[in-house]
Design a protein around this motif. Structure first.
Motif, PDB file in Angstrom:
ATOM      1  N   LYS A 208       0.707  -1.240   0.126  1.00  0.00           N
ATOM      2  CA  LYS A 208      -0.080   0.197   0.111  1.00  0.00           C
ATOM      3  C   LYS A 208       0.839   1.164  -0.101  1.00  0.00           C
ATOM      4  O   LYS A 208       1.858   1.472   0.958  1.00  0.00           O
ATOM      5  CB  LYS A 208      -0.850   0.000   1.399  1.00  0.00           C
ATOM      6  CG  LYS A 208      -1.869   1.157   1.152  1.00  0.00           C
ATOM      7  CD  LYS A 208      -2.905   0.775   2.469  1.00  0.00           C
ATOM      8  CE  LYS A 208      -3.940   2.095   2.812  1.00  0.00           C
ATOM      9  NZ  LYS A 208      -4.834   2.169   1.749  1.00  0.00           N
ATOM     10  N   ARG A 209       0.913   2.245  -0.835  1.00  0.00           N
ATOM     11  CA  ARG A 209       1.543   3.212  -1.125  1.00  0.00           C
ATOM     12  C   ARG A 209       1.262   4.227   0.137  1.00  0.00           C
ATOM     13  O   ARG A 209       0.268   4.700   0.037  1.00  0.00           O
ATOM     14  CB  ARG A 209       1.146   4.048  -2.345  1.00  0.00           C
ATOM     15  CG  ARG A 209       1.918   3.201  -3.628  1.00  0.00           C
ATOM     16  CD  ARG A 209       1.309   3.543  -4.998  1.00  0.00           C
ATOM     17  NE  ARG A 209       1.191   4.889  -5.107  1.00  0.00           N
ATOM     18  CZ  ARG A 209       1.840   5.557  -6.155  1.00  0.00           C
ATOM     19  NH1 ARG A 209       2.627   4.830  -7.007  1.00  0.00           N
ATOM     20  NH2 ARG A 209       1.489   6.959  -6.418  1.00  0.00           N
ATOM     21  N   ALA A 210       2.116   4.598   0.832  1.00  0.00           N
ATOM     22  CA  ALA A 210       2.299   5.664   1.870  1.00  0.00           C
ATOM     23  C   ALA A 210       1.720   7.052   1.249  1.00  0.00           C
ATOM     24  O   ALA A 210       0.855   7.633   1.966  1.00  0.00           O
ATOM     25  CB  ALA A 210       3.690   5.765   2.550  1.00  0.00           C
ATOM     26  N   GLU A 211       2.174   7.390   0.128  1.00  0.00           N
ATOM     27  CA  GLU A 211       1.825   8.723  -0.396  1.00  0.00           C
ATOM     28  C   GLU A 211       0.074   9.096  -0.917  1.00  0.00           C
ATOM     29  O   GLU A 211      -0.223  10.097  -0.326  1.00  0.00           O
ATOM     30  CB  GLU A 211       2.551   9.424  -1.644  1.00  0.00           C
ATOM     31  CG  GLU A 211       2.377   8.440  -2.829  1.00  0.00           C
ATOM     32  CD  GLU A 211       3.500   7.339  -2.769  1.00  0.00           C
ATOM     33  OE1 GLU A 211       3.741   6.569  -1.707  1.00  0.00           O
ATOM     34  OE2 GLU A 211       4.037   6.865  -4.004  1.00  0.00           O
ATOM     35  N   ASP A 212      -0.390   7.848  -1.296  1.00  0.00           N
ATOM     36  CA  ASP A 212      -1.999   8.093  -1.680  1.00  0.00           C
ATOM     37  C   ASP A 212      -2.743   7.040  -1.156  1.00  0.00           C
ATOM     38  O   ASP A 212      -3.837   6.902  -1.658  1.00  0.00           O
ATOM     39  CB  ASP A 212      -1.838   8.402  -3.292  1.00  0.00           C
ATOM     40  CG  ASP A 212      -1.085   7.420  -4.092  1.00  0.00           C
ATOM     41  OD1 ASP A 212      -0.846   6.197  -3.489  1.00  0.00           O
ATOM     42  OD2 ASP A 212      -0.613   7.685  -5.132  1.00  0.00           O
ATOM     43  N   GLY A 213      -2.257   6.013  -0.627  1.00  0.00           N
ATOM     44  CA  GLY A 213      -3.018   4.818  -0.109  1.00  0.00           C
ATOM     45  C   GLY A 213      -3.418   3.929  -1.009  1.00  0.00           C
ATOM     46  O   GLY A 213      -4.054   3.163  -0.982  1.00  0.00           O
ATOM     47  N   ILE A 214      -2.761   3.845  -2.313  1.00  0.00           N
ATOM     48  CA  ILE A 214      -3.189   2.810  -3.346  1.00  0.00           C
ATOM     49  C   ILE A 214      -2.562   1.759  -3.030  1.00  0.00           C
ATOM     50  O   ILE A 214      -1.528   1.774  -2.830  1.00  0.00           O
ATOM     51  CB  ILE A 214      -2.789   3.363  -4.929  1.00  0.00           C
ATOM     52  CG1 ILE A 214      -3.505   4.852  -5.068  1.00  0.00           C
ATOM     53  CG2 ILE A 214      -2.963   2.249  -5.870  1.00  0.00           C
ATOM     54  CD1 ILE A 214      -3.171   5.433  -6.501  1.00  0.00           C
ATOM     55  N   VAL A 215      -3.365   0.491  -3.295  1.00  0.00           N
ATOM     56  CA  VAL A 215      -2.883  -0.719  -2.970  1.00  0.00           C
ATOM     57  C   VAL A 215      -2.647  -1.605  -4.432  1.00  0.00           C
ATOM     58  O   VAL A 215      -3.148  -1.540  -5.470  1.00  0.00           O
ATOM     59  CB  VAL A 215      -4.109  -1.719  -2.412  1.00  0.00           C
ATOM     60  CG1 VAL A 215      -3.324  -3.134  -1.952  1.00  0.00           C
ATOM     61  CG2 VAL A 215      -4.250  -1.354  -1.094  1.00  0.00           C
ATOM     62  N   LEU A 216      -1.277  -1.752  -4.468  1.00  0.00           N
ATOM     63  CA  LEU A 216      -0.853  -2.516  -5.647  1.00  0.00           C
ATOM     64  C   LEU A 216      -0.110  -3.932  -5.473  1.00  0.00           C
ATOM     65  O   LEU A 216       0.070  -4.170  -4.426  1.00  0.00           O
ATOM     66  CB  LEU A 216       0.205  -1.486  -6.295  1.00  0.00           C
ATOM     67  CG  LEU A 216      -0.270  -0.026  -6.868  1.00  0.00           C
ATOM     68  CD1 LEU A 216       0.730   0.710  -7.126  1.00  0.00           C
ATOM     69  CD2 LEU A 216      -1.455  -0.304  -7.948  1.00  0.00           C
ATOM     70  N   VAL A 217      -0.009  -4.495  -6.518  1.00  0.00           N
ATOM     71  CA  VAL A 217       0.932  -5.736  -6.650  1.00  0.00           C
ATOM     72  C   VAL A 217       1.983  -5.815  -7.507  1.00  0.00           C
ATOM     73  O   VAL A 217       1.960  -5.332  -8.630  1.00  0.00           O
ATOM     74  CB  VAL A 217       0.102  -7.041  -7.028  1.00  0.00           C
ATOM     75  CG1 VAL A 217       0.519  -8.199  -6.988  1.00  0.00           C
ATOM     76  CG2 VAL A 217      -1.587  -7.050  -6.029  1.00  0.00           C
TER      77      VAL A 217
END
Lengths: 311, 231
Positions: free
Chosen positions: B91-100
Motif C-alpha cells: 500500500k503506497r504511503a503517499e496516496d494509499g493505493i494498494v498495488l501488486v
C-alpha cells in the motif's frame, strides 16, 4: 473454498511430521518405556523430516508462479504464511543436529543434543501453530476465523505423529503400552477439539450478511445478475459448495476412520504391527477427509456478492 | 492523501462501461495483460479489475433494481497486504493505493482469500495476482490534460455515477458528497476501513400500480391485436 489437493497433502503430511518429531523428542527426553533404541529414533526422525519436506514441496505446487517462492520468507513480521516458512526452515538445522548426535552417540555432547532437540520441538510447535493461523487469521471466512483452527492443527498433527511413532516403535524391543496410551490420549484430545469445531461452525454464526455486504439494509436483497457468463477466478476459488448430506457423511467418516477405528484397533489389536499399520493408515485417511472438509466447508464472504444470504 | 472512488448507486445504470474501459486501459497498462481464457470459446472468462453485479432490494411493489460496481476499495487496513508473504502486495504511503508488484508475486492466492470484496484475481497466464490500480499510470500523467488525470472507469461512466478524489481532504468533492448523501462503506464490521464509498439510493415514492383507470378504446384494440399476432 476450493479444496486444492496440494494444500491438503501439505498440511496433513507436514502436520504429522512435526507432531512425530515433537513426540519423538519428548519420549526420548523422558525415556518412555525406557526409550526407543537408537535405530528406531533415527527411523522416526528421518520419517518426520521426510514428511515435513514432502509437505513443503507439495505446497509449492499450489503456487501459480513458483519462481518467486523464495520471496515468501520476506514478510515475517506480518504474514503467517511467511512465518510458517521461516519457522519450518529454522526447524531443520536443530532437528538435524539432534538426529546427527543421536546417531553418533557422543556422551560429552548430550546437553547439546537435548538442547537442539528441544529447540527443534519448540519450532515444530510454533510452525504447526503458524499453519493453523494462516487460516485462523482470515476475517473473511467465519469457519476459519477461530482459535479452534490452530488448536485443531496442533492436536491432529500430534495425534497422527503419535500413531507414526507407535508404528516405528513396533519394530523394536520396547514395551508398547506407554506408546499406545500416548496415541489414545492424543486421540481423545484431537477428536474432542474437532467435535467442538464442527459444533461451532454448524450454526449460522454472526458475520457479514448480504445486507451489510451491499449496504441495502432496508429490505430483502436478491441477486439478479453476477455480470459474467461462465464463472470467474472468484467463483472457481470461492464458489465451491459441498452438499449438506455429503458433508455429514464425510464428517462421520472423519470420526469413524480418523478416531473410532484407530482407537478400536489399538485397544483390541494392541501391539501387533499389522494392527498398528492399519490404525495409522485409517487415521491418515480420516485426516485427509478432515482437511478436505476444512476447505470445502469454508464459505468466503465474496459469496455474499454472488447471492448467498449469509456465510 | 487517500485516493479512492465514490460510486453513486442512485445513478448507476449497470451498463458495464466502467468495466470495459478499465479492461481496455489496463490490458496495456502497468499490470498488463489481463488474460482472457477462451475469449471466443464456449466458456469465456478472464481477469477483470471491475465487476458489476445487479441486485433487487425489497419486495414488489416497493422493490428496486440496484446495479453494483465493485473494484478494489484500497482499504486503510488492507489485510491483503498484511497476509502477503512475498511483499508483492503493498500500500503506497503517499496516496494509499494498494498495488501488486508483478515481479515479486508468487501466485499463492492468499491475498485473494484475505480480500472480502473480491478485488483480486489470479492471472493464470502470468501466474500473478492482478487488481485495480486506481489507474496509477494515468492519474499522475503530466502528458495528458488535467481533467483526464482520472481512472478510466470514472472518465467513461455515461451516468456520472463514479467520482474519484482524495477522501482524506474534507473539502474535496468526494468527501463532500459522501457527507451530504450519507455515503457508506461495504462490510464495515470486518474492520478493513475501505477508502471507496457508496452513495445510497435516494428516497423515492414507488411508481403507483393501482388506480390505473379502465382501459380505453385504444387499449382494447391493442389487446385484440396482441392476441391475434403471434410473437
Amino acid at each position: 473454498m476450493h479444496p486444492a489437493f496440494s494444500v491438503i497433502f501439505f498440511t496433513v503430511s507436514s502436520g504429522a511430521g512435526f507432531g512425530l518429531f515433537a513426540l519423538l523428542y519428548l519420549t526420548d527426553l523422558f525415556g518412555l518405556s525406557g526409550g526407543l533404541p537408537i535405530e528406531q529414533k533415527l527411523v522416526a526422525g528421518a520419517l518426520a523430516l521426510v514428511l515435513v519436506a514432502a509437505g513443503l514441496a507439495s505446497s509449492m505446487f499450489h503456487l501459480a508462479n513458483p519462481k518467486n517462492a523464495w520471496r515468501a520468507f520476506n514478510r515475517f513480521r506480518t504474514s503467517w504464511l511467511s512465518r510458517e516458512g521461516v519457522f519450518a526452515m529454522a526447524f531443520y538445522p536443530f532437528a538435524i543436529i539432534y538426529l546427527g548426535l543421536t546417531w553418533l552417540v557422543v556422551p560429552e555432547l548430550e546437553v547439546l543434543r537435548l538442547t537442539a532437540g528441544a529447540l527443534a520441538t519448540l519450532l515444530a510447535w510454533i510452525t504447526l501453530f503458524s499453519t493453523g493461523m494462516i487460516y485462523g487469521c482470515l476475517k473473511t471466512i467465519r469457519q476459519w476465523n477461530s482459535p479452534l483452527v490452530p488448536a485443531n492443527y496442533l492436536t491432529l498433527g500430534h495425534f497422527t505423529g503419535a500413531l507414526l511413532l507407535l508404528a516405528v516403535a513396533g519394530h523394536g524391543s520396547v514395551v508398547l503400552t506407554g506408546y499406545v496410551s500416548l496415541v489414545l490420549a492424543l486421540l481423545v484430545v484431537a477428536a474432542s477439539l474437532k467435535a467442538i469445531y464442527y459444533f461451532w461452525i454448524a450454526g449460522p454464526g454472526a458475520g457479514p450478511t448480504i445486507k451489510t455486504a451491499t449496504g441495502f439494509t432496508r429490505g430483502t436483497v436478491r441477486l439478479l445478475d453476477t455480470g459474467h457468463t461462465h464463472g470467474t477466478f472468484l467463483t472457481q476459488e470461492f464458489g465451491f459448495q459441498v452438499a449438506r448430506q455429503f458433508s455429514l457423511v464425510l464428517k462421520a467418516f472423519v470420526f469413524v476412520a480418523g478416531f473410532v477405528m484407530p482407537a478400536l484397533i489399538l485397544t483390541l489389536g494392541g501391539d501387533v504391527s499389522v494392527a498398528i499399520y492399519a490404525a495409522a493408515v485409517t487415521a491418515l485417511l480420516g485426516m485427509v477427509a478432515e482437511r478436505w472438509l476444512f476447505f470445502a466447508e469454508a464459505r468466503h464472504v465474496i459469496n455474499l456478492y454472488h447471492g448467498a444470504q449469509h456465510c | 492523501m487517500r485516493l479512492g472512488l465514490v460510486i453513486d448507486l442512485d445513478v448507476c445504470v449497470g451498463c458495464h462501461a466502467c468495466a470495459i474501459a478499465c479492461k481496455e486501459w489496463n490490458a496495456s497498462g502497468t499490470t498488463a495483460p489481463l488474460t482472457d481464457y477462451q475469449p471466443y470459446g464456449a466458456e469465456p472468462s478472464g481477469v477483470w479489475f471491475n465487476r458489476i453485479r445487479s441486485y433487487e432490494v425489497g419486495e414488489y411493489p416497493n422493490n428496486k433494481t440496484i446495479n453494483f460496481p465493485m473494484s478494489c476499495m484500497h482499504c486503510e487496513d488492507a489485510d491483503c497486504v498484511t497476509v502477503c508473504p512475498t511483499g508483492a502486495s503493498y500500500k503506497r504511503a503517499e496516496d494509499g493505493i494498494v498495488l501488486v508488484d508483478q515481479n515479486k508475486c508468487m501466485g499463492c492466492n492468499y491475498c485473494s482469500w484475505a480480500c472480502p470484496y473480491g478485488a483480486r484475481e489470479l492471472d493464470r497466464e502470468s501466474g500473478t495476482m492482478k487488481k485495480c490500480t486506481l489507474c496509477v499510470d494515468r492519474i499522475y500523467d503530466q502528458q495528458i490534460p488535467m481533467e483526464e488525470r482520472q481512472p478510466a472507469c470514472v472518465l467513461t461512466c455515461p451516468a456520472h455515477a463514479r467520482m474519484f478524489g482524495d477522501l482524506d481532504d474534507p473539502n474535496s468533492a468526494v468527501s463532500s458528497v459522501v457527507r451530504e448523501r450519507g455515503g457508506y462503506q461495504l462490510m464495515p464490521e470486518l474492520g478493513y476501513n475501505p477508502t471507496n464509498h457508496y452513495l445510497p439510493v435516494r428516497k423515492a415514492k414507488p411508481i403507483p400500480t393501482e388506480n390505473l383507470g379502465k382501459p380505453g378504446f385504444k387499449d382494447k384494440i391493442k389487446g385484440i391485436a396482441n392476441r391475434i399476432v403471434k410473437r
